[in-house]
Structure formats: structure tokens, C-alpha cells
Scaffold this motif. Sequence first.
Motif, PDB file in Angstrom:
ATOM      1  N   GLU B  45      41.558  48.420  45.771  1.00  0.00           N
ATOM      2  CA  GLU B  45      42.137  47.086  45.831  1.00  0.00           C
ATOM      3  C   GLU B  45      42.327  46.509  44.423  1.00  0.00           C
ATOM      4  N   TYR B  46      43.329  45.698  44.250  1.00  0.00           N
ATOM      5  CA  TYR B  46      43.478  44.997  42.976  1.00  0.00           C
ATOM      6  C   TYR B  46      43.868  43.552  43.235  1.00  0.00           C
ATOM      7  N   ILE B  47      43.527  42.704  42.274  1.00  0.00           N
ATOM      8  CA  ILE B  47      43.806  41.267  42.429  1.00  0.00           C
ATOM      9  C   ILE B  47      44.647  40.810  41.246  1.00  0.00           C
ATOM     10  N   VAL B  48      45.745  40.162  41.544  1.00  0.00           N
ATOM     11  CA  VAL B  48      46.628  39.677  40.483  1.00  0.00           C
ATOM     12  C   VAL B  48      46.183  38.279  40.068  1.00  0.00           C
ATOM     13  N   LEU B  49      45.894  38.118  38.781  1.00  0.00           N
ATOM     14  CA  LEU B  49      45.577  36.791  38.254  1.00  0.00           C
ATOM     15  C   LEU B  49      46.758  36.300  37.423  1.00  0.00           C
ATOM     16  N   THR B  50      46.622  35.102  36.898  1.00  0.00           N
ATOM     17  CA  THR B  50      47.731  34.540  36.122  1.00  0.00           C
ATOM     18  C   THR B  50      48.047  35.408  34.908  1.00  0.00           C
ATOM     19  N   LYS B  51      46.975  35.825  34.199  1.00  0.00           N
ATOM     20  CA  LYS B  51      47.237  36.565  32.959  1.00  0.00           C
ATOM     21  C   LYS B  51      46.691  37.974  33.003  1.00  0.00           C
ATOM     22  N   ASP B  52      46.221  38.431  34.135  1.00  0.00           N
ATOM     23  CA  ASP B  52      45.590  39.746  34.178  1.00  0.00           C
ATOM     24  C   ASP B  52      45.628  40.290  35.605  1.00  0.00           C
ATOM     25  N   THR B  53      45.293  41.560  35.724  1.00  0.00           N
ATOM     26  CA  THR B  53      45.129  42.157  37.054  1.00  0.00           C
ATOM     27  C   THR B  53      43.778  42.850  37.066  1.00  0.00           C
ATOM     28  N   LEU B  54      43.019  42.626  38.132  1.00  0.00           N
ATOM     29  CA  LEU B  54      41.682  43.218  38.220  1.00  0.00           C
ATOM     30  C   LEU B  54      41.694  44.381  39.201  1.00  0.00           C
ATOM     31  N   TYR B  55      40.960  45.428  38.848  1.00  0.00           N
ATOM     32  CA  TYR B  55      40.972  46.638  39.674  1.00  0.00           C
ATOM     33  C   TYR B  55      39.568  46.987  40.153  1.00  0.00           C
ATOM     34  N   THR B  56      39.508  47.727  41.242  1.00  0.00           N
ATOM     35  CA  THR B  56      38.226  48.194  41.758  1.00  0.00           C
ATOM     36  C   THR B  56      37.704  49.327  40.882  1.00  0.00           C
ATOM     37  N   LYS B  57      36.446  49.185  40.500  1.00  0.00           N
ATOM     38  CA  LYS B  57      35.825  50.173  39.613  1.00  0.00           C
ATOM     39  C   LYS B  57      35.604  51.500  40.348  1.00  0.00           C
ATOM     40  N   MET B  58      35.696  52.591  39.614  1.00  0.00           N
ATOM     41  CA  MET B  58      35.454  53.907  40.238  1.00  0.00           C
ATOM     42  C   MET B  58      33.961  54.077  40.515  1.00  0.00           C
ATOM     43  N   ARG B  59      33.651  54.649  41.637  1.00  0.00           N
ATOM     44  CA  ARG B  59      32.241  54.905  41.968  1.00  0.00           C
ATOM     45  C   ARG B  59      32.112  56.292  42.571  1.00  0.00           C
ATOM     46  N   LEU B  60      30.978  56.924  42.295  1.00  0.00           N
ATOM     47  CA  LEU B  60      30.728  58.231  42.902  1.00  0.00           C
ATOM     48  C   LEU B  60      29.838  58.044  44.116  1.00  0.00           C
TER      49      LEU B  60
END
Lengths: 293, 277
Positions: B45-60
Motif C-alpha cells: 500500500e502507498y499513501i499520497v501526501l501533498t509533497k511526498d508518497t509513503l510506502y509500505t516497508k519491506m518485511r521478511l
Amino acid sequence: MKHVIIFLVLICFYLNGQAQHQKNDTLKHVYITLKSYKQKYKKPLTQKDSLSFLFKDNDTLVLVENYLRPNGVGVPYEYKDSTFLHYYKKIAFRTKSIDSLDKKQTMRYWKDDIKVFFSKSVEKRTRNDFMSFAKSVANQVDSLNVSEVKHVEDSNYIVYYFGDYEYESRMKHYKNSDFYLSWNKHQQIYSCSVKIDTDLYFNEALIQEILKDYFIITLGHFSKINDFSCESYFADCYSKNKQLTTLDIELIKYHYSYGICKGTNLETFEEQHEIAKETLNSHNRKVRFYHPY
Amino acid sequence: MMKLILVFCFNFILFPAFAQNSYFDIVKPRIDCLPNNKPALQNGEYIVLTKDTLYTKMRLEPDLDFVKSTKERRRIVSRYASQIFRFEDSTSILKQWNSDIVVYLDKQIPKEVSENLMTFYEQINEINNLNISFTSKLKDANYYIKVTSEKVNVYGEDYIFNSEEERLKDIYTGATYRIITDNNYKNYAGVLKINISNSDNEFLLKQLKQMFFISLGQFYKYYGYEETSLLSDKYNNSDTISDNDLELLRMHYAIIYEQKINGNTFKALQEIQKNQR
């Protein structure tokens, strides 16, 4: 319900004009629902009126000439992507899943400046830590102001400990640290009391952490959620490294943005967004929210 | 139409089996607020912000061997499940510390007792995700072992002991603890209150060793355990921590779960473990 929604939309949206404060000016042509017309004008419709009726989504819209708009401000609708809105709704409307019951939940916010009073037991460095944090949040959010006051009667946000004078009688029998928020019928928060059990929160570090945590939650009677990593203030889990993430700040900014209607329930919030997005997509038109003072 | 119904039914029957075939189906990963220049989970999943986009961190996916109930491990896994979930599938939720435990010992505790307690708990420093240390400054601690002059009686006034000796020897006579737990059932601070006025050093040390251990997982004591266990009613105040007690901690802290875990989810993890290589 549809009538209410359309009425709200017509009040909140102003399709033309600029984002600026406006005194009660006159709009030449405004369509409002039949139901709203009857409530507002209390005079019978004439044959001439009926000639300019519009029919939209099973509603009859009445043309009002020289509509006198109350004092207020028009602000562009703030578009957000659906993932952001998904989390915002869970936090601001205190909902864990989207179902019909939760849709009656309302968002709450501070209309007035927050004025913080600390009881004498609260150490100076804890007061400073709290105020510095609160101001750093407020500085990034439009229409949110926080200051410290010396007299309790000047305050609307009180921080005190177990064993102090009981500033909030409704927390008299509380056994655990907690806060008490009060809001009016417009869902505007007008007071908050925070009470800490220093027997359990036994040092300043623990007290400072919980006070900051409560401050964020009491900015909008927010819910914590289990979707975010623990560093976020909106996460339901503890972290030694709590910080205002970019997402946290954006959520609070959005909550206090004039680009959305305030004090609505979830159902209205969703309806308004649907209409605003549809207008944006289908007419490529700049939708504005109009907020009467 | 019939085909459509059959496909629907087939999917409906198979869905639960497919839906929970990985650890992350049971323990939903949390979104890290990572800026877009860090490695992120593909298709996450990712979230669009005004000045950035946040992504889900990779996990094992973590190794779930510790939940395996083989013939050799059946007893300890069963002990663990009963300690944590109290034979309830959904109501009892696992509680664990998700931050390092920094203990401050009240200066009124005799030095001999304090030193023995610290030496004793050095033995568990090999447990993953569980770090215990001691500090001489209250301001740096998140666990306070506090001496009180108040009467502490965990059992109600109407609780009947078989004898006065039994009452005096019970670790909850004169001691109790409170833990601060977040909404995800993770502990991050606590206070162990103890009245030392009627205790000799030997009993005090035994009491502190047991109470502290119990607070590591909100365990309970049980008369049926071997007397080398800190959770036994007949605990022999041994200088070493028993293998069973250490194994309980290893199991309890193998993973700091990002979500709440109850008896049902624990069983689901055991099923997933069977498919792990």
C-alpha cells in the motif's frame, strides 16, 4: 437525507469566486432544494418561480435571485487520495470498520485557541516540553493556536495529577490516567482536562510521553489505529521513538483545513466528497467550501 | 448461471484456506511512514501526501519454529499456551514488553538482595527481543521496584489461607505490580510495589525474583510446576533460571507481534508453521 446533503453542499460549495474572506455579499443566482427554500423563506412559490425549477437526482431545485450570503470564507475543496481518506476516516470518525452504525460518528475539532493551564505539581521542564511540542504542532497547522496561561479561569485545557485539586469533577473517581473532553452541538471541542497518575507514570520521561500522546488525541477526539507503525502518534502501540511523522502532520492539517466541512458525521463527509470529486472529474470545475463565520 | 454459483461456492470454501497462508495474513503488517527514496514493498500500500508518497516497508516473514508442537516440545508449548491464553481462544490476549526494560531498585532494598537480583536476571540476556538492565537513576527507568510502607494485600480480605504460614510465604502477600500497557497489549513501563517490613532477605529475594518474572509476560504461578520454576508455588529460590522458564521467555519474545495475538491467532500461527520450510 438527500435534501440535507444537497442543502449542505449548496451552503458549503461556492462554485465561483476566490479563496478569501467575504462579507455578506449578494449572489445573483443560486439554486437550493425545495425543502430548504420552504424552511428559509416561508413564502409560497409562484407560477413564475416554477418556470425556473430544475430537477436533479429526484430533487426539485428552486432558483433564488439575489441570494444574500452570510459572512464567511470560501476555500477550495482539498482533494486527497482514497488511501489517505481511508485512514483519516478511521482516526477522525473513531471508526474501526465502515458500517452503518459508525457512519453516525462525527468529527470534532477545536474552534477556539487552546489555552493550557498546568497544576503546580507539574514540573517546569515537563511544562516546557509539553508546550514546545504543542506549539510545534500548532505552527504547522492553520487555525490551530496553543498558548500557556497562568490562571485556571483563563484556560480551556488543564493538566493535573492524581492528588491535586480535582479540576474536572467527572474524573473524580477515575482510577487510571485519562482525559475528559467536552464539545458543543456543533462538535466543537471547548474544554479538555488531563489527569495523570504519577504513581504509575513515575518519572518525568513517562509523564512527558503520555502528555504528548494525549495532546495529539485530544486535538480532535481522535482514535488510534492499528495500521500505522508505532512511531506514529496515531498508532495504537507504544514506541520510545514517537515522532510526528509527515503523515501525522498531514492528517492533523487536513482535519483543521477549511477545504472540508467541519463537525459533520461520516455519512455527510463521504457524500460531500463524492459530490466534490464528481464535480471535479466531470466538469473539471474548482469546487469551493463556503464556511459562514 | 449454475457455473457462476459453483465458482462462487468454490471460492467461498477455498478462500479461508488461501487467505491465511502467510504470517502477514494473521499479523497484519503496519505501514511505515517511509519517504519514497527507501526500499519499499512491491505491490504494497502507498499513501499520497501533498509533497511526498509513503510506502509500505519491506518485511521478511519470521521463522515460526518456536510454536511447533512436536513430541519433544508438546509439554512446553502446552504450558506456554495455558500461561498466555488461559485456555481461552479469543478473550485472553498476549502481553509482551515492546521496549527495553530498565529497572530502578529502591534504595531501601538491602544491598545484598539488590545485587543478587541483578546477577540472577543477567542470565536472561540471551533472549531475543527482551533486554533487561538496571539503573541507579529513577529518571532513566521504565520499571520501578518501589518499597512501600502501605499494607499490600493482593488477595481480598475474605481470602482464606490454610495457615498463617502459608499466607506469609505467599509472594503476593506484601507485593503487587502494575504495568502500563498500550492499546496493542504491549507493555512499556511498570511499578512493582513491595512492603519489606516483615521479610527476611531470603524471602525478599525469592519474592522479587518471582514477581519480576511474572511481570515479564503477565504469567501466573501454578502449584503443579517443578519447584525449580519461578512460576511454581513451591519455588526453591534456585540461583539459576530453569530451562523451562527460559524456554517460556524464548517463545514469548521470539517475535514482538505488531498486532494483538489471542489463542485463535496463536493456533493459526501453528498451522502456518507447518507449511514453513
